[in-house]
Design a protein around this motif. Sequence first.
Motif, PDB file in Angstrom:
ATOM      1  N   VAL A 191       0.857  -1.192   0.000  1.00 13.86           N
ATOM      2  CA  VAL A 191       0.000   0.000   0.000  1.00 13.86           C
ATOM      3  C   VAL A 191       0.888   1.236   0.000  1.00 13.86           C
ATOM      4  CG1 VAL A 191      -1.717   1.328   1.279  1.00 13.86           C
ATOM      5  CG2 VAL A 191      -1.867  -1.154   1.236  1.00 13.86           C
ATOM      6  N   ASP A 192       0.713   2.080  -0.989  1.00 12.26           N
ATOM      7  CA  ASP A 192       1.418   3.370  -1.052  1.00 12.26           C
ATOM      8  C   ASP A 192       2.925   3.228  -0.847  1.00 12.26           C
ATOM      9  OD1 ASP A 192      -1.013   4.698  -1.452  1.00 12.26           O
ATOM     10  OD2 ASP A 192      -1.348   4.893   0.705  1.00 12.26           O
ATOM     11  N   GLY A 193       3.533   2.223  -1.462  1.00 13.97           N
ATOM     12  CA  GLY A 193       4.967   2.037  -1.398  1.00 13.97           C
ATOM     13  C   GLY A 193       5.463   1.355  -0.136  1.00 13.97           C
ATOM     14  N   LEU A 194       4.549   0.956   0.734  1.00 10.45           N
ATOM     15  CA  LEU A 194       4.921   0.262   1.968  1.00 10.45           C
ATOM     16  C   LEU A 194       4.373  -1.154   1.954  1.00 10.45           C
ATOM     17  CD1 LEU A 194       4.222   3.069   4.591  1.00 10.45           C
ATOM     18  CD2 LEU A 194       6.445   2.324   3.718  1.00 10.45           C
ATOM     19  N   VAL A 195       4.850  -1.967   2.863  1.00 15.34           N
ATOM     20  CA  VAL A 195       4.327  -3.317   3.060  1.00 15.34           C
ATOM     21  C   VAL A 195       3.532  -3.294   4.360  1.00 15.34           C
ATOM     22  CG1 VAL A 195       4.932  -5.731   3.474  1.00 15.34           C
ATOM     23  CG2 VAL A 195       6.290  -4.364   1.884  1.00 15.34           C
ATOM     24  N   GLU A 196       2.307  -3.818   4.316  1.00  7.93           N
ATOM     25  CA  GLU A 196       1.470  -3.922   5.508  1.00  7.93           C
ATOM     26  C   GLU A 196       1.320  -5.391   5.877  1.00  7.93           C
ATOM     27  OE1 GLU A 196      -1.343   0.007   5.287  1.00  7.93           O
ATOM     28  OE2 GLU A 196      -2.232  -1.899   4.720  1.00  7.93           O
ATOM     29  N   VAL A 197       1.364  -5.666   7.173  1.00  6.64           N
ATOM     30  CA  VAL A 197       1.255  -7.026   7.690  1.00  6.64           C
ATOM     31  C   VAL A 197       0.206  -7.014   8.794  1.00  6.64           C
ATOM     32  CG1 VAL A 197       2.510  -8.942   8.759  1.00  6.64           C
ATOM     33  CG2 VAL A 197       3.719  -7.369   7.238  1.00  6.64           C
ATOM     34  N   ARG A 198      -0.653  -8.043   8.815  1.00 11.76           N
ATOM     35  CA  ARG A 198      -1.660  -8.154   9.870  1.00 11.76           C
ATOM     36  C   ARG A 198      -1.966  -9.620  10.137  1.00 11.76           C
ATOM     37  NH1 ARG A 198      -7.546  -6.746   7.082  1.00 11.76           N
ATOM     38  NH2 ARG A 198      -7.634  -8.624   5.807  1.00 11.76           N
ATOM     39  N   GLU A 199      -2.625  -9.881  11.250  1.00  3.13           N
ATOM     40  CA  GLU A 199      -3.130 -11.206  11.548  1.00  3.13           C
ATOM     41  C   GLU A 199      -4.539 -11.314  10.959  1.00  3.13           C
ATOM     42  OE1 GLU A 199      -2.867 -12.561  15.555  1.00  3.13           O
ATOM     43  OE2 GLU A 199      -0.927 -11.607  15.852  1.00  3.13           O
ATOM     44  N   SER A 200      -4.842 -12.429  10.346  1.00  2.00           N
ATOM     45  CA  SER A 200      -6.141 -12.561   9.689  1.00  2.00           C
ATOM     46  C   SER A 200      -7.298 -12.519  10.668  1.00  2.00           C
ATOM     47  CB  SER A 200      -6.194 -13.855   8.875  1.00  2.00           C
ATOM     48  OG  SER A 200      -6.010 -14.966   9.715  1.00  2.00           O
ATOM     49  N   ASP A 201      -7.082 -12.966  11.908  1.00  2.00           N
ATOM     50  CA  ASP A 201      -8.176 -12.970  12.876  1.00  2.00           C
ATOM     51  C   ASP A 201      -8.232 -11.699  13.723  1.00  2.00           C
ATOM     52  OD1 ASP A 201      -5.850 -13.560  14.212  1.00  2.00           O
ATOM     53  OD2 ASP A 201      -6.703 -15.149  15.440  1.00  2.00           O
ATOM     54  N   ASN A 202      -7.341 -10.734  13.472  1.00  2.00           N
ATOM     55  CA  ASN A 202      -7.357  -9.452  14.160  1.00  2.00           C
ATOM     56  C   ASN A 202      -6.878  -8.384  13.193  1.00  2.00           C
ATOM     57  OD1 ASN A 202      -7.381  -7.321  15.907  1.00  2.00           O
ATOM     58  ND2 ASN A 202      -5.794  -8.087  17.265  1.00  2.00           N
ATOM     59  N   GLY A 203      -7.719  -8.048  12.241  1.00  2.00           N
ATOM     60  CA  GLY A 203      -7.345  -7.116  11.188  1.00  2.00           C
ATOM     61  C   GLY A 203      -7.201  -5.676  11.614  1.00  2.00           C
ATOM     62  N   ASP A 204      -7.530  -5.365  12.874  1.00  2.00           N
ATOM     63  CA  ASP A 204      -7.421  -3.988  13.348  1.00  2.00           C
ATOM     64  C   ASP A 204      -5.978  -3.569  13.601  1.00  2.00           C
ATOM     65  OD1 ASP A 204     -10.172  -3.731  13.280  1.00  2.00           O
ATOM     66  OD2 ASP A 204     -10.423  -4.279  15.389  1.00  2.00           O
ATOM     67  N   VAL A 205      -5.102  -4.522  13.813  1.00  2.00           N
ATOM     68  CA  VAL A 205      -3.692  -4.230  14.095  1.00  2.00           C
ATOM     69  C   VAL A 205      -2.884  -4.471  12.818  1.00  2.00           C
ATOM     70  CG1 VAL A 205      -1.677  -4.832  15.462  1.00  2.00           C
ATOM     71  CG2 VAL A 205      -3.958  -4.896  16.496  1.00  2.00           C
ATOM     72  N   VAL A 206      -2.295  -3.411  12.285  1.00  3.97           N
ATOM     73  CA  VAL A 206      -1.535  -3.492  11.041  1.00  3.97           C
ATOM     74  C   VAL A 206      -0.140  -2.930  11.279  1.00  3.97           C
ATOM     75  CG1 VAL A 206      -1.395  -2.725   8.645  1.00  3.97           C
ATOM     76  CG2 VAL A 206      -3.624  -3.275   9.644  1.00  3.97           C
ATOM     77  N   ILE A 207       0.860  -3.678  10.863  1.00  3.55           N
ATOM     78  CA  ILE A 207       2.249  -3.215  10.930  1.00  3.55           C
ATOM     79  C   ILE A 207       2.636  -2.739   9.542  1.00  3.55           C
ATOM     80  CG2 ILE A 207       4.645  -3.920  11.274  1.00  3.55           C
ATOM     81  CD1 ILE A 207       3.533  -6.058  13.220  1.00  3.55           C
ATOM     82  N   ARG A 208       3.208  -1.554   9.447  1.00  5.96           N
ATOM     83  CA  ARG A 208       3.660  -1.001   8.168  1.00  5.96           C
ATOM     84  C   ARG A 208       5.185  -0.896   8.197  1.00  5.96           C
ATOM     85  NH1 ARG A 208      -0.942   1.598   9.649  1.00  5.96           N
ATOM     86  NH2 ARG A 208      -2.661   1.415   8.172  1.00  5.96           N
ATOM     87  N   THR A 209       5.804  -1.308   7.106  1.00  2.00           N
ATOM     88  CA  THR A 209       7.260  -1.244   7.018  1.00  2.00           C
ATOM     89  C   THR A 209       7.664  -0.995   5.570  1.00  2.00           C
ATOM     90  OG1 THR A 209       9.314  -2.333   7.690  1.00  2.00           O
ATOM     91  CG2 THR A 209       7.605  -3.739   6.714  1.00  2.00           C
TER      92      THR A 209
END
Length: 65
Positions: A22-40
Amino acid sequence: MSNWQKSSYSGNANECVEVRHVDGLVEVRESDNGDVVIRTTPQKWAKFLLGARDGEFDRYGDFSA
């Protein structure tokens, strides 16, 4: 914005990690808790993947499943 992608090893389970670009970054999340997203950055993500492929994080996994 790209769609979330999970590992083919996850099958139909909801206990997995998903990733997307997304927008030049990589986003990572847990499938069962999509509210928490790590961007790197793609560079940091690539280094993490290299470490995972080399087994650096194997001690954190449960490979009995």
